[in-house]
Design a protein around this motif. Structure first.
Motif, PDB file in Angstrom:
ATOM      1  N   GLY A  64     -33.128  49.704 -50.833  1.00 44.93           N
ATOM      2  CA  GLY A  64     -33.014  48.254 -50.949  1.00 44.93           C
ATOM      3  C   GLY A  64     -31.588  47.768 -50.798  1.00 44.93           C
ATOM      4  O   GLY A  64     -31.326  46.737 -50.165  1.00 44.93           O
ATOM      5  N   GLU A  65     -30.639  48.522 -51.353  1.00 43.85           N
ATOM      6  CA  GLU A  65     -29.224  48.161 -51.265  1.00 43.85           C
ATOM      7  C   GLU A  65     -28.737  48.251 -49.815  1.00 43.85           C
ATOM      8  O   GLU A  65     -28.037  47.372 -49.313  1.00 43.85           O
ATOM      9  CB  GLU A  65     -28.402  49.100 -52.150  1.00 43.85           C
ATOM     10  CG  GLU A  65     -26.949  48.704 -52.316  1.00 43.85           C
ATOM     11  CD  GLU A  65     -26.751  47.432 -53.125  1.00 43.85           C
ATOM     12  OE1 GLU A  65     -25.685  46.806 -52.955  1.00 43.85           O
ATOM     13  OE2 GLU A  65     -27.657  47.060 -53.905  1.00 43.85           O
ATOM     14  N   LYS A  68     -30.198  45.383 -47.835  1.00 43.99           N
ATOM     15  CA  LYS A  68     -29.564  44.096 -48.137  1.00 43.99           C
ATOM     16  C   LYS A  68     -28.276  43.930 -47.324  1.00 43.99           C
ATOM     17  O   LYS A  68     -28.017  42.868 -46.762  1.00 43.99           O
ATOM     18  CB  LYS A  68     -29.252  44.018 -49.631  1.00 43.99           C
ATOM     19  CG  LYS A  68     -28.885  42.628 -50.122  1.00 43.99           C
ATOM     20  CD  LYS A  68     -28.490  42.635 -51.602  1.00 43.99           C
ATOM     21  CE  LYS A  68     -29.625  43.049 -52.497  1.00 43.99           C
ATOM     22  NZ  LYS A  68     -29.254  43.038 -53.925  1.00 43.99           N
ATOM     23  N   SER A  71     -29.222  43.543 -43.539  1.00 47.08           N
ATOM     24  CA  SER A  71     -29.791  42.231 -43.267  1.00 47.08           C
ATOM     25  C   SER A  71     -28.714  41.153 -43.236  1.00 47.08           C
ATOM     26  O   SER A  71     -28.710  40.284 -42.354  1.00 47.08           O
ATOM     27  CB  SER A  71     -30.839  41.883 -44.336  1.00 47.08           C
ATOM     28  OG  SER A  71     -31.318  40.575 -44.159  1.00 47.08           O
ATOM     29  N   SER A  94     -36.218  44.118 -44.907  1.00 45.93           N
ATOM     30  CA  SER A  94     -35.310  44.468 -46.015  1.00 45.93           C
ATOM     31  C   SER A  94     -35.700  43.779 -47.314  1.00 45.93           C
ATOM     32  O   SER A  94     -35.567  44.356 -48.404  1.00 45.93           O
ATOM     33  CB  SER A  94     -33.868  44.112 -45.638  1.00 45.93           C
ATOM     34  OG  SER A  94     -33.474  44.812 -44.481  1.00 45.93           O
ATOM     35  N   LYS A  95     -36.165  42.536 -47.216  1.00 46.25           N
ATOM     36  CA  LYS A  95     -36.604  41.799 -48.408  1.00 46.25           C
ATOM     37  C   LYS A  95     -37.765  42.521 -49.086  1.00 46.25           C
ATOM     38  O   LYS A  95     -37.853  42.586 -50.314  1.00 46.25           O
ATOM     39  CB  LYS A  95     -37.027  40.382 -48.005  1.00 46.25           C
ATOM     40  CG  LYS A  95     -37.359  39.456 -49.166  1.00 46.25           C
ATOM     41  CD  LYS A  95     -36.116  39.015 -49.892  1.00 46.25           C
ATOM     42  CE  LYS A  95     -36.431  38.028 -50.999  1.00 46.25           C
ATOM     43  NZ  LYS A  95     -35.261  37.767 -51.854  1.00 46.25           N
ATOM     44  N   GLU A  98     -36.352  45.589 -51.078  1.00 42.70           N
ATOM     45  CA  GLU A  98     -35.073  45.421 -51.781  1.00 42.70           C
ATOM     46  C   GLU A  98     -35.038  46.010 -53.187  1.00 42.70           C
ATOM     47  O   GLU A  98     -33.973  46.362 -53.694  1.00 42.70           O
ATOM     48  CB  GLU A  98     -34.658  43.949 -51.821  1.00 42.70           C
ATOM     49  CG  GLU A  98     -35.520  43.051 -52.652  1.00 42.70           C
ATOM     50  CD  GLU A  98     -35.018  41.616 -52.653  1.00 42.70           C
ATOM     51  OE1 GLU A  98     -33.895  41.380 -52.176  1.00 42.70           O
ATOM     52  OE2 GLU A  98     -35.753  40.736 -53.120  1.00 42.70           O
ATOM     53  N   GLU A  99     -36.203  46.148 -53.838  1.00 44.82           N
ATOM     54  CA  GLU A  99     -36.228  46.709 -55.192  1.00 44.82           C
ATOM     55  C   GLU A  99     -36.458  48.217 -55.200  1.00 44.82           C
ATOM     56  O   GLU A  99     -36.484  48.842 -56.265  1.00 44.82           O
ATOM     57  CB  GLU A  99     -37.339  46.036 -56.012  1.00 44.82           C
ATOM     58  CG  GLU A  99     -37.217  44.528 -56.141  1.00 44.82           C
ATOM     59  CD  GLU A  99     -35.937  44.109 -56.844  1.00 44.82           C
ATOM     60  OE1 GLU A  99     -35.460  44.872 -57.713  1.00 44.82           O
ATOM     61  OE2 GLU A  99     -35.405  43.044 -56.513  1.00 44.82           O
TER      62      GLU A  99
END
Length: 548
Positions: A64-65, A68, A71, A94-95, A98-99
């Protein structure tokens, strides 16, 4: 392979960017219209490279990092419609993750679908037979295969295979592609990205063409290093003060050059080291406090043929002074940003009220970040953006969303539309009122363009021969002739009707002033219209014509 971690995802991104970069010229060649602006590959390459640079040195193992950062870089670097759509595809992807520190086959396939939904939502009128269709079809395949398959490599293989098949089908969905005999250029770019992804998942690298692979070093230019100083820095934060660049021609009686040991030795002088070499020359860039010693070391290998040394601390002080001066600027109520190409057009747009100009157009579309940054140091209340090219509208709309002040886009597709819209701008009106009147004004204008054909083809029953002069009206090619006078006459006859009053011609590179004046005199007599002629000095289009 059942999981993807952050570092593998990072490798996928870098491989995808490398592969697209490697094939960008071919993607450019798939441009439907035979005009000298086949820039889809260039735009997509610059867009994804902007995203890849954000993750290149990222050490995080969190998917996720990594997503982010990718993106964000892709969003800000997006250029042209295909570049913006690419940024939206991976914004959605990516959204969705993201977690997640790692992604399994379910999350992987769902992320493709999330990207498709985001991209379709970003396009006001989605057109099938484009990059959107290729993304949609391959995303659906990912979801289908993931129901029974947990191996992510096999899912990616299916995604790539379906992307290629979907690309082959694009001419059946978009007739103009079939007419010209090409597949969609944006879709082809996406296939190259997916090829890079698959190679990374299989542990393979994408080979890049570099200066060490036999291409000669360019001795005409240095690296052109742009030193970006954070506004919260002080001059004491610059550890190595001299940007030092030099070129050495190897000597027979000098120390033999071995790249690895040369790099290791040069690295001791400072940071930001770049070494490019061929069999005869090495080009070096390094930030150091000992430029003399670095040069002496280089001279051990041969004759120094070029040197450039810049004091970065002095550059920082100069920039600091500029920033202070900008802070004292007067507040701008309405900043009007326009994309322009040509010294004469720049002067005209400034004279009718445009406050900020961005150089760009057919052959070089500005990025979202370029548009955002043009006013970043100014105190403005609101913004109007005029892209002046259909391939810049999406980047402009993306920039308007990112600005921290109220902003609107007037979707101008040409300089004539921009000029017409500007004449209706009212500094006392609200932003929405101006948007309404300016859009109405731009829609009252017909735009004609004359340029040369870059290849033989046939479009809308118009036979086009390489290097002949094409006449284009509002995006449609209506004529092509080896005699530019014939092309201009056809354009003017098509564009001027009983309601026409004013015809404006902007002359560009390769134009003939005497021819324009003669045609103006001829048509003023025969059609009861008034002509205005401006020396626009624009590239690509020798003549731009506006009829109101």
């Amino acid at each position: 392979m059942n999981k993807i971690d952050g570092q593998l995802f990072r490798k996928m991104i870098l491989n995808g960017a490398k592969n697209l970069k490697k094939h960008a010229e071919y993607v450019d060649s798939l441009n439907v219209f035979p005009v000298p602006d086949g820039d889809t590959g260039t735009n997509m390459k610059l867009s994804i490279v902007s995203g890849a640079s954000e993750v290149e040195n990222l050490t995080s193992n969190h998917v996720g990092e990594v997503g982010k950062h990718f993106s964000k870089g892709l969003l800000m670097g997006a250029r042209g419609n295909s570049g913006v759509i690419l940024s939206q595809l991976f914004r959605g992807f990516s959204k969705h993750v993201e977690e997640l520190a790692e992604i399994d086959h379910h999350a992987f396939s769902e992320a493709f679908q999330a990207g498709v939904k985001t991209a379709y939502k970003a396009v006001m009128k989605p057109v099938e037979g484009t990059i959107l269709t290729v993304a949609k079809d391959s995303g659906a395949k990912a979801e289908e295969v993931a129901k029974n398959e947990t191996d992510i490599v096999k899912i990616m293989e299916a995604v790539l295979e379906e992307a290629k098949e979907s690309l082959k089908r694009t001419p059946d969905l978009l007739p103009v592609l079939k007419e010209v005999g090409v597949v969609d250029s944006g879709g082809q770019g996406l296939v190259y990205v997916y090829e890079g992804f698959l190679k990374a998942l299989k542990g393979e690298d994408v080979e890049e063409t570099s200066s060490t692979s036999g291409e000669p070093v360019n001795t005409e230019e240095f690296v052109n290093d742009e030193h970006e100083f954070d506004e919260f820095m002080s001059v004491d934060d610059i550890e190595f003060g001299f940007c030092t660049e030099f070129m050495v021609r190897f000597g027979k009686d000098k120390k033999p050059f071995e790249e690895t040991s040369f790099r290791n030795d040069m690295d001791k002088f400072g940071d930001s080291l770049l070494v490019i070499n061929d069999d005869e020359i090495v080009k070096v860039h390094v930030h150091t406090d000992r430029p003399g010693e670095a040069l002496s070391y280089g001279a051990e290998y041969g004759e120094i043929i070029k040197i450039k040394i810049e004091n970065m601390r002095e550059q920082f002080r100069a920039l600091e002074a500029k920033r202070e001066a900008k802070k004292k600027k007067e507040k701008i109520k309405t900043a009007i940003i326009a994309v322009s190409s040509g010294e004469g057009i720049d002067t005209l747009l400034k004279s009718i009220g445009v406050t900020h100009l961005i150089s760009g157009g057919q052959t070089m579309n500005p990025s979202t970040e370029d548009i955002v940054n043009i006013i970043k140091d100014d105190d403005v209340e609101e913004v109007i953006i005029m892209p002046n090219n259909k391939n810049i509208i999406m980047a402009a709309e993306q920039a308007a969303e990112l600005l921290d002040v109220e902003a609107v886009v007037i979707p101008t597709r040409s300089i004539p539309e921009c000029v017409s819209a500007m004449f209706t701008f009212n500094g006392d009106a609200s932003l929405e009122e101006n948007k309404e009147t300016m859009i109405d004004a731009m829609n009252q204008v017909k735009t004609g363009q004359v340029t040369y054909a870059v290849r033989d083809t046939k479009i809308d029953d118009v036979e086009i021969k390489k290097d002949e002069h094409m006449g284009i009206v509002d995006g449609k090619i209506i004529s092509c002739n080896k005699d530019v006078k014939v092309t201009l006459e056809n354009l003017l006859e098509t564009m001027i009707d009983d309601d026409s009053e004013i015809v404006t011609i902007f002359t560009g590179e390769g134009s003939d002033e005497a021819l324009v004046e003669a045609l103006a005199e001829q048509f003023e007599e025969s059609h009861d219209v008034e002509f205005e002629i401006h020396d626009g000095k624009q590239p690509v289009y020798s003549y731009l014509i506006s009829v109101e």
